[in-house]
Motif scaffolding. Structure first.
Motif, PDB file in Angstrom:
ATOM      1  N   LYS A  39       0.816  -1.217   0.000  1.00 14.31           N
ATOM      2  CA  LYS A  39       0.000   0.000   0.000  1.00 14.31           C
ATOM      3  C   LYS A  39       0.848   1.265   0.000  1.00 14.31           C
ATOM      4  CE  LYS A  39      -3.846  -2.174   2.374  1.00 14.31           C
ATOM      5  NZ  LYS A  39      -4.643  -2.221   3.597  1.00 14.31           N
ATOM      6  N   SER A  40       2.137   1.129   0.236  1.00 14.00           N
ATOM      7  CA  SER A  40       2.997   2.320   0.318  1.00 14.00           C
ATOM      8  C   SER A  40       3.734   2.568  -0.996  1.00 14.00           C
ATOM      9  CB  SER A  40       4.011   2.160   1.451  1.00 14.00           C
ATOM     10  OG  SER A  40       4.872   1.087   1.187  1.00 14.00           O
ATOM     11  N   GLU A  41       4.033   3.826  -1.226  1.00 17.52           N
ATOM     12  CA  GLU A  41       4.796   4.225  -2.400  1.00 17.52           C
ATOM     13  C   GLU A  41       6.065   4.906  -1.941  1.00 17.52           C
ATOM     14  OE1 GLU A  41       2.664   6.839  -4.948  1.00 17.52           O
ATOM     15  OE2 GLU A  41       1.367   5.283  -5.727  1.00 17.52           O
ATOM     16  N   ARG A  42       7.124   4.720  -2.715  1.00 15.16           N
ATOM     17  CA  ARG A  42       8.365   5.447  -2.451  1.00 15.16           C
ATOM     18  C   ARG A  42       9.030   5.756  -3.775  1.00 15.16           C
ATOM     19  NH1 ARG A  42      13.036   2.170  -2.598  1.00 15.16           N
ATOM     20  NH2 ARG A  42      12.559  -0.032  -2.840  1.00 15.16           N
ATOM     21  N   ILE A  43       9.923   6.723  -3.748  1.00 16.11           N
ATOM     22  CA  ILE A  43      10.650   7.093  -4.957  1.00 16.11           C
ATOM     23  C   ILE A  43      12.075   6.587  -4.828  1.00 16.11           C
ATOM     24  CG2 ILE A  43      11.545   9.013  -6.302  1.00 16.11           C
ATOM     25  CD1 ILE A  43       8.993  10.488  -5.733  1.00 16.11           C
ATOM     26  N   GLN A  44      12.493   5.802  -5.810  1.00 14.30           N
ATOM     27  CA  GLN A  44      13.840   5.260  -5.832  1.00 14.30           C
ATOM     28  C   GLN A  44      14.625   5.982  -6.918  1.00 14.30           C
ATOM     29  OE1 GLN A  44      14.054   1.079  -6.696  1.00 14.30           O
ATOM     30  NE2 GLN A  44      16.099   0.890  -5.828  1.00 14.30           N
ATOM     31  N   VAL A  45      15.872   6.312  -6.615  1.00 12.50           N
ATOM     32  CA  VAL A  45      16.724   7.020  -7.563  1.00 12.50           C
ATOM     33  C   VAL A  45      17.676   6.017  -8.200  1.00 12.50           C
ATOM     34  CG1 VAL A  45      18.404   8.868  -7.834  1.00 12.50           C
ATOM     35  CG2 VAL A  45      16.567   9.116  -6.194  1.00 12.50           C
TER      36      VAL A  45
END
Length: 133
Positions: A39-45
């Motif tokens: 359910k969670s979102e994150r931004i990966q570089v």
């Protein structure tokens, strides 16, 4: 029939991102990619060298290569995907090829790309005016 083509062109134009086209092959970029875990979102570089760009309007993709723990890793990103939040230019590269697939066989310093040095615009010198009086 022409009404259908016009409708398709409108949909394609609405989904295209124009601000991401600021890089070319040979540049080192940071790709900010949205990852959904449960359910969670994150931004990966993902930082690496752009070795190929495939132009196909809405399905335009670019391939980024980096070295991770001594192993070369390539990833293909769709440019106009809603998951690609932004592409940040780190270092412009100076290359004379459209596809840099030869980098795959290079190791260490041989895999480096020269940096493209751009001339800065000269600013007009600021003149201090003598006080009048």
């Amino acid at each position: 029939m022409s009404e259908m083509k016009a409708g398709i062109k409108e949909i394609v134009a609405s989904q295209m991102k124009s601000e991401l086209d600021q890089f070319k092959v040979g540049d080192t970029v940071k790709v900010h990619f949205k990852i959904v875990e449960g359910k969670s979102e994150r931004i990966q570089v993902y930082e690496g060298l752009v070795i190929a760009i495939k132009n196909a309007q809405l399905s335009k993709t670019f391939t980024v290569r980096k070295h991770s723990y001594g192993v070369g890793v390539e990833r293909v990103f769709p440019l106009h995907s809603p998951r690609v939040t932004r592409v940040e230019l780190i270092r412009p590269g100076k290359v004379r090829r459209a596809k840099l697939y030869y980098i795959r066989s290079k190791i260490g310093k041989a895999a480096k790309i020269k940096e493209l040095i751009t001339k800065k615009k000269k600013q007009a010198p600021v003149r201090a005016e003598a006080p009048q009086g």
